[in-house]
Design an enzyme around this catalytic site. Structure first.
Site, PDB file in Angstrom:
ATOM      1  N   ASP A 105       0.869  -1.182   0.000  1.00  0.00           N
ATOM      2  CA  ASP A 105       0.000   0.000   0.000  1.00  0.00           C
ATOM      3  C   ASP A 105       0.904   1.229   0.000  1.00  0.00           C
ATOM      4  O   ASP A 105       1.683   1.420   0.929  1.00  0.00           O
ATOM      5  CB  ASP A 105      -0.898  -0.005   1.240  1.00  0.00           C
ATOM      6  CG  ASP A 105      -2.031   0.990   1.185  1.00  0.00           C
ATOM      7  OD1 ASP A 105      -1.920   2.000   0.445  1.00  0.00           O
ATOM      8  OD2 ASP A 105      -3.032   0.783   1.887  1.00  0.00           O
ATOM      9  N   ARG A 107      -0.220   4.419  -0.254  1.00  0.00           N
ATOM     10  CA  ARG A 107      -0.959   5.639   0.058  1.00  0.00           C
ATOM     11  C   ARG A 107      -0.358   6.338   1.272  1.00  0.00           C
ATOM     12  O   ARG A 107       0.085   5.698   2.210  1.00  0.00           O
ATOM     13  CB  ARG A 107      -2.432   5.312   0.346  1.00  0.00           C
ATOM     14  CG  ARG A 107      -3.159   4.792  -0.874  1.00  0.00           C
ATOM     15  CD  ARG A 107      -4.561   4.379  -0.552  1.00  0.00           C
ATOM     16  NE  ARG A 107      -4.559   3.182   0.297  1.00  0.00           N
ATOM     17  CZ  ARG A 107      -5.656   2.569   0.698  1.00  0.00           C
ATOM     18  NH1 ARG A 107      -6.848   3.027   0.365  1.00  0.00           N
ATOM     19  NH2 ARG A 107      -5.574   1.491   1.450  1.00  0.00           N
TER      20      ARG A 107
END
Length: 183
Positions: A105, A107
């Site tokens: 991930d 983000r």
């Protein structure tokens, strides 16, 4: 709708503010863009149903939706579509991202903290099942008064994806048992 300039990633993120804020600690949903789920109704993920739930809850209660332009766990739309192809070959979403040379991930929720600070909102009630959102916001100095779970939108097409979210990123949700048809 509130737009922002000069955020930490220079992205084009925006907030939807719902006027019926009934508390000093607003309900806030951080929602990462998902073109396939949000706009096209893909059943491969739970993004569209979570966005609709958040919009309904915010319309009723007030608060903020922070829409973050971080498609595909931060890898972008085209790489996400490549990851879909790898998922068709049996990889889960996280293994597919790794096979493409990305982290599980990518983000960053620093931009969400930037947005909240720009709006003078240092304390929130977070609508999310993702502990990373709360952790990153707290690391950025945002006080999380409460974490409120979203619904669990599990179906035969996304049950493996949701199981992966629980297994790899400790999402707080209990999944129903889904029986898939076998040929």
């Amino acid at each position: 709708m509130i737009s922002f300039r000069h955020l930490s990633d220079n992205g084009e993120h925006f907030a939807l503010q719902f006027e019926r804020i009934t508390t000093d600690v607003p309900l806030v949903r951080l929602h990462s863009e998902c073109l396939t789920g949000d706009a096209l109704g893909s059943a491969r993920c739970d993004c569209g149903p979570q966005l609709h739930e958040a919009l309904q809850r915010l319309h009723q209660e007030g608060g903020l939706l922070l829409y973050l332009r971080q498609e595909g766990r931060g890898i972008g739309l085209y790489r996400k579509l490549e990851a879909y192809c790898l998922q068709e070959q049996g990889l889960d979403t996280f293994s597919a991202n790794r096979a493409l040379g990305h982290k599980d991930d990518e983000r960053s929720y620093q931009v969400a903290a930037d947005m909240l600070y720009a709006l003078d909102i240092p304390k929130i009630r977070l609508l999310s099942n993702n502990p990373d959102k709360a952790n990153q916001l707290m690391d950025a100095g945002i006080h999380i008064a409460a974490c409120l779970p979203t619904g669990v939108y599990c179906n035969a097409d996304n049950s493996d994806y949701l199981s992966s979210k629980v297994r790899f990123t400790s999402h707080a949700m209990e999944l129903p048992r889904i029986y898939k048809d076998t040929p």
